[in-house]
Scaffold this motif. Structure first.
Motif, mmCIF file in Angstrom:
data_model
loop_
_atom_site.group_PDB
_atom_site.id
_atom_site.type_symbol
_atom_site.label_atom_id
_atom_site.label_comp_id
_atom_site.label_asym_id
_atom_site.label_seq_id
_atom_site.Cartn_x
_atom_site.Cartn_y
_atom_site.Cartn_z
ATOM 1 N N LYS A 23 0.834 -1.198 0.000
ATOM 2 C CA LYS A 23 0.000 0.000 0.000
ATOM 3 C C LYS A 23 0.876 1.257 0.000
ATOM 4 O O LYS A 23 2.002 1.256 0.493
ATOM 5 C CB LYS A 23 -0.917 0.016 1.226
ATOM 6 N N ALA A 74 -0.338 7.041 -13.752
ATOM 7 C CA ALA A 74 -0.007 5.626 -13.903
ATOM 8 C C ALA A 74 0.915 5.200 -12.777
ATOM 9 O O ALA A 74 1.765 5.967 -12.326
ATOM 10 C CB ALA A 74 0.669 5.374 -15.245
ATOM 11 N N GLU A 75 0.740 3.966 -12.299
ATOM 12 C CA GLU A 75 1.619 3.404 -11.278
ATOM 13 C C GLU A 75 2.280 2.155 -11.843
ATOM 14 O O GLU A 75 1.614 1.281 -12.397
ATOM 15 C CB GLU A 75 0.826 3.053 -10.019
ATOM 16 N N ARG A 76 3.592 2.104 -11.702
ATOM 17 C CA ARG A 76 4.350 0.939 -12.149
ATOM 18 C C ARG A 76 5.179 0.438 -10.980
ATOM 19 O O ARG A 76 5.551 1.204 -10.092
ATOM 20 C CB ARG A 76 5.244 1.311 -13.334
ATOM 21 N N CYS A 77 5.454 -0.837 -10.982
ATOM 22 C CA CYS A 77 6.105 -1.426 -9.817
ATOM 23 C C CYS A 77 7.266 -2.326 -10.227
ATOM 24 O O CYS A 77 7.194 -3.082 -11.204
ATOM 25 C CB CYS A 77 5.090 -2.242 -9.011
ATOM 26 N N CYS A 82 7.553 1.420 -5.957
ATOM 27 C CA CYS A 82 6.460 1.902 -6.798
ATOM 28 C C CYS A 82 6.818 3.257 -7.382
ATOM 29 O O CYS A 82 7.319 4.125 -6.688
ATOM 30 C CB CYS A 82 5.178 2.022 -5.964
ATOM 31 N N LEU A 105 0.718 -1.264 -12.671
ATOM 32 C CA LEU A 105 -0.240 -1.637 -11.631
ATOM 33 C C LEU A 105 -1.605 -1.013 -11.873
ATOM 34 O O LEU A 105 -2.638 -1.656 -11.706
ATOM 35 C CB LEU A 105 0.285 -1.188 -10.263
ATOM 36 N N SER A 106 -1.612 0.270 -12.220
ATOM 37 C CA SER A 106 -2.897 0.943 -12.431
ATOM 38 C C SER A 106 -2.692 2.162 -13.312
ATOM 39 O O SER A 106 -1.586 2.703 -13.426
ATOM 40 C CB SER A 106 -3.511 1.374 -11.091
ATOM 41 N N GLU A 107 -3.770 2.586 -13.935
ATOM 42 C CA GLU A 107 -3.740 3.780 -14.777
ATOM 43 C C GLU A 107 -5.083 4.477 -14.628
ATOM 44 O O GLU A 107 -6.136 3.832 -14.629
ATOM 45 C CB GLU A 107 -3.481 3.387 -16.230
ATOM 46 N N LEU A 108 -5.038 5.789 -14.481
ATOM 47 C CA LEU A 108 -6.256 6.539 -14.186
ATOM 48 C C LEU A 108 -6.175 7.900 -14.847
ATOM 49 O O LEU A 108 -5.126 8.552 -14.812
ATOM 50 C CB LEU A 108 -6.414 6.707 -12.675
#
Length: 421
Positions: A23, A74-77, A82, A105-108
């Protein structure tokens, strides 16, 4: 990323280490690298800058306030590290951290509106006046503001749109290089600004007996002159503003009003990126006869002067000169604030730090082929202090304007009394 006109790309990124559950809370987590370091929840917005393939002097702002900002996040790991990206178009962003491949991981995509629900925009072409009036929802009466920017030219509307979204009737006023207005600021006729005040106060939605004026940089000499010469202007906000006439010749009612100081082009110094600045500290002297005689303003006219102490143009020196001039004349109708780590440009909250931007008009009578087509101007400032200054000044400025334009209006108090009675 943020989408701008012509699909220009502005971007920022930050590296974070998640907790054992994977998290991340940016309100408490420290960025360990990227565009900024440390705890900085608004860091991805404040550090937005032109992408590597863009011109480094592009300035991020909205000419069309009806269009929202499109913010792609955008989140990349990589393992438990992160990387959060903020950007303005496309997906060119790097996909590795320290040489390692990263998993998306996610894109918004987020939208940031500049205009609140129900705010009305009125194109203004009345007499000589050119600009756009922003009105809050409802019939009013609202406190009126004349809003201006510096040597960027044209009409900048985003601050007026945001002020109208918070209860002000704000006239975004063009000064030069717009429609049929002059192309430069070499001559300024204060009658134009008096006409703008009269137009604003004639609107049925606006409190009719007084108004405020807000300006940044070069146009500060105009609003300080307005507060001194126009009885209806009762609240003046100068952001990194000239407290003397700069470059221009001022005229009022057909008569010469003030001569502007000139900064020789030889004073212009380039930094390692090629952006120019000139230290104007030597001009800010309370005994300088070219300083605008703000001490002559009446007792009901109030001034708020805000400056950053990392301004490469030396405007931090304007505060002690302004204070001494006022206090020497037993005037206390003013507030000043010096923001640490902040440069020349102080935008409304969560706007990007503008390190430099291209100006087509260099306010100097001298001609030199190096500057004839404009130049990149250096503005200074650091991300976190600039963000803090934006938030504080936005709150402080709105409270100042509401008090001195609405709450101290004799007309408005009589209007309230009549409604109660």
């Amino acid at each position: 990323m943020v989408h701008w006109k012509s699909q220009r790309t502005f971007c920022s990124h930050a590296h974070y280490v998640t907790d054992v559950e994977g998290k991340l809370d940016v309100s408490v987590a420290e960025a360990v690298g990227g565009s900024y370091n440390g705890v900085f929840p608004a860091g991805l917005l404040t550090t937005l800058s032109p992408a590597p393939h863009e011109l480094p002097t592009l300035r991020l702002y909205r000419r069309n306030t009806e269009l929202p900002w499109k913010v792609c996040r955008a989140e990349r790991c990589a393992i438990n590290e992160c990387v959060a990206h903020g950007s303005s178009s496309g997906s060119w962003m790097a996909t590795s951290l320290e040489g390692r491949n990263m998993r998306l991981l996610s894109e918004l995509e987020l939208e940031r509106q500049l205009v609140g629900p129900g705010v009305r925009r009125v194109q203004v072409r009345e007499g000589k006046i050119r600009g756009a009036l922003y009105l809050p929802p409802g019939p009013g009466p609202f406190p009126g503001i004349v809003d201006m920017f510096g040597t960027v030219g044209g009409v900048m509307e985003f601050r007026s749109a945001m002020l109208a979204s918070r209860g002000f009737a704000s006239l975004a006023l063009a000064i030069f290089n717009y429609d049929d207005l002059p192309k430069t600021t070499s001559r300024i006729d204060l009658d134009y600004f008096e006409e703008a005040v009269e137009y604003l106060l004639s609107r049925p939605e606006v409190i009719p007996d007084r108004c405020g004026a807000v300006a940044i940089s070069k146009s500060g000499d105009i609003v300080f002159s307005m507060g001194t010469a126009f009885p209806a202007v009762k609240a003046v906000v100068g952001i990194s503003s000239c407290t003397m006439v700069f470059h221009s010749k001022f005229f009022y009612k057909g008569k010469f009003y003030g001569k502007g100081v000139e900064v020789p082009l030889s004073f212009m110094k380039r930094d390692e990126a090629g952006a120019v600045s000139a230290d104007m500290t030597y001009l800010f002297d309370p005994d300088n006869p070219l300083m605008i005689p703000v001490e002559r303003a009446d007792d009901e006219t109030h001034f708020l002067v805000a400056v950053g102490d990392d301004d490469p143009w030396g405007f931090r020196a304007s505060i002690p000169a302004f204070r001494e001039r006022m206090l020497r004349n037993n005037r206390r109708n003013f507030e000043t604030i010096l923001y640490p780590g902040t440069g020349h440009i102080i935008e409304p909250p969560y706007g990007p730090l503008i390190h430099s931007s291209f100006q087509r008009h260099i306010p100097s009578k001298e001609r030199h082929e190096e500057f004839d087509k404009g130049a990149a101007m250096k503005w200074g400032g650091k991300p976190k202090p600039t963000c803090d200054a934006q938030v504080d000044l936005w709150r402080r400025m709105r409270a100042f304007l509401m008090q001195h334009v609405r709450d101290e209006s004799h007309w408005y108090q009589a209007y309230l009394q009549e409604r109660r009675g």
